[in-house]
Design a protein around this motif. Structure first.
Motif, PDB file in Angstrom:
ATOM      1  N   UNK A  95       0.848  -1.196   0.000  1.00 38.66           N
ATOM      2  CA  UNK A  95       0.000   0.000   0.000  1.00 38.66           C
ATOM      3  C   UNK A  95       0.879   1.239   0.000  1.00 38.66           C
ATOM      4  N   UNK A  96       0.412   2.294  -0.647  1.00 34.82           N
ATOM      5  CA  UNK A  96       1.176   3.536  -0.636  1.00 34.82           C
ATOM      6  C   UNK A  96       0.719   4.483   0.467  1.00 34.82           C
ATOM      7  N   UNK A  97      -0.355   4.142   1.171  1.00 31.55           N
ATOM      8  CA  UNK A  97      -0.844   4.950   2.280  1.00 31.55           C
ATOM      9  C   UNK A  97      -1.081   4.056   3.496  1.00 31.55           C
ATOM     10  N   UNK A  98      -0.752   4.598   4.659  1.00 29.89           N
ATOM     11  CA  UNK A  98      -0.952   3.861   5.901  1.00 29.89           C
ATOM     12  C   UNK A  98      -2.431   3.827   6.273  1.00 29.89           C
ATOM     13  N   UNK A  99      -2.808   2.744   6.907  1.00 28.46           N
ATOM     14  CA  UNK A  99      -4.153   2.591   7.467  1.00 28.46           C
ATOM     15  C   UNK A  99      -4.110   2.983   8.939  1.00 28.46           C
TER      16      UNK A  99
END
Length: 182
Positions: free
Chosen positions: A129-133
């Motif tokens: 993923x390129x963005x954190x959850x």
């Protein structure tokens, strides 16, 4: 009016990323914004992991779902509220630091919170993923036994090892359904 909590780059805290807030989804950024507002309201010099934990619990049903249900969440939120109205006064003049990151005085992020933000981003990259959850952030916060959030979790009776296993199970469930978990 300018914020009393200045922005701190991750590079200032000994990290490799140029901005702690980079790579955040809109939902994740709202958690950071809530933590920033809470720190300002509480009169703290820095955003620490307890501010982040409080914001996560208030804003994300997936985060609340990895806990033991309503009573545990209520107890945890009770400790966090106590902290904001006096329980944490002994912390207000100190810097949250686990010793692994150099301390930067008057920074917007505590070294541990900056490290947790880095850890959340690293967890996202490991999954592709390129963005954190938001659960990435919770996992990173819980993984540092020296964080203020872990102290609060312990006072509320939360077993952090169990919590980390539940977070991992949640990620596996997202992967199984093709859900992005944001």
């Amino acid at each position: 009016m300018p914020s009393r909590i200045p922005q701190q780059s991750a590079a200032e805290s000994g990290s490799n990323r140029t901005d702690v807030d980079a790579g955040l989804s809109a939902e994740f950024a709202s958690v950071v914004s809530g933590a920033r507002r809470r720190a300002l309201r509480d009169g703290d010099r820095q955003i620490d992991t307890a501010h982040l934990l409080h914001s996560l619990l208030e804003s994300d049903p997936d985060v609340r779902a990895v806990f033991d249900g309503g009573p545990q969440i209520a107890r945890l939120l009770g400790y966090l509220v106590q902290r904001s109205i006096g329980y944490g006064l002994r912390w207000q003049s100190s810097v949250e630091n686990s010793g692994g990151v150099p301390v930067v005085a008057e920074a917007g992020w505590s070294p541990v919170a900056a490290g947790a933000m880095e850890g959340a981003y690293a967890g996202a990259l490991l999954r592709g993923d390129d963005q954190a959850r938001r659960l990435d952030l919770l996992a990173a916060i819980v993984a540092d036994p020296q964080s203020r959030a872990v102290e609060v979790l312990g006072r509320a009776g939360v077993d952090t090892r169990v919590l980390l296993r539940r977070i991992e199970s949640q990620f596996e469930e997202y992967a199984g359904r093709g859900d992005d978990g944001r």
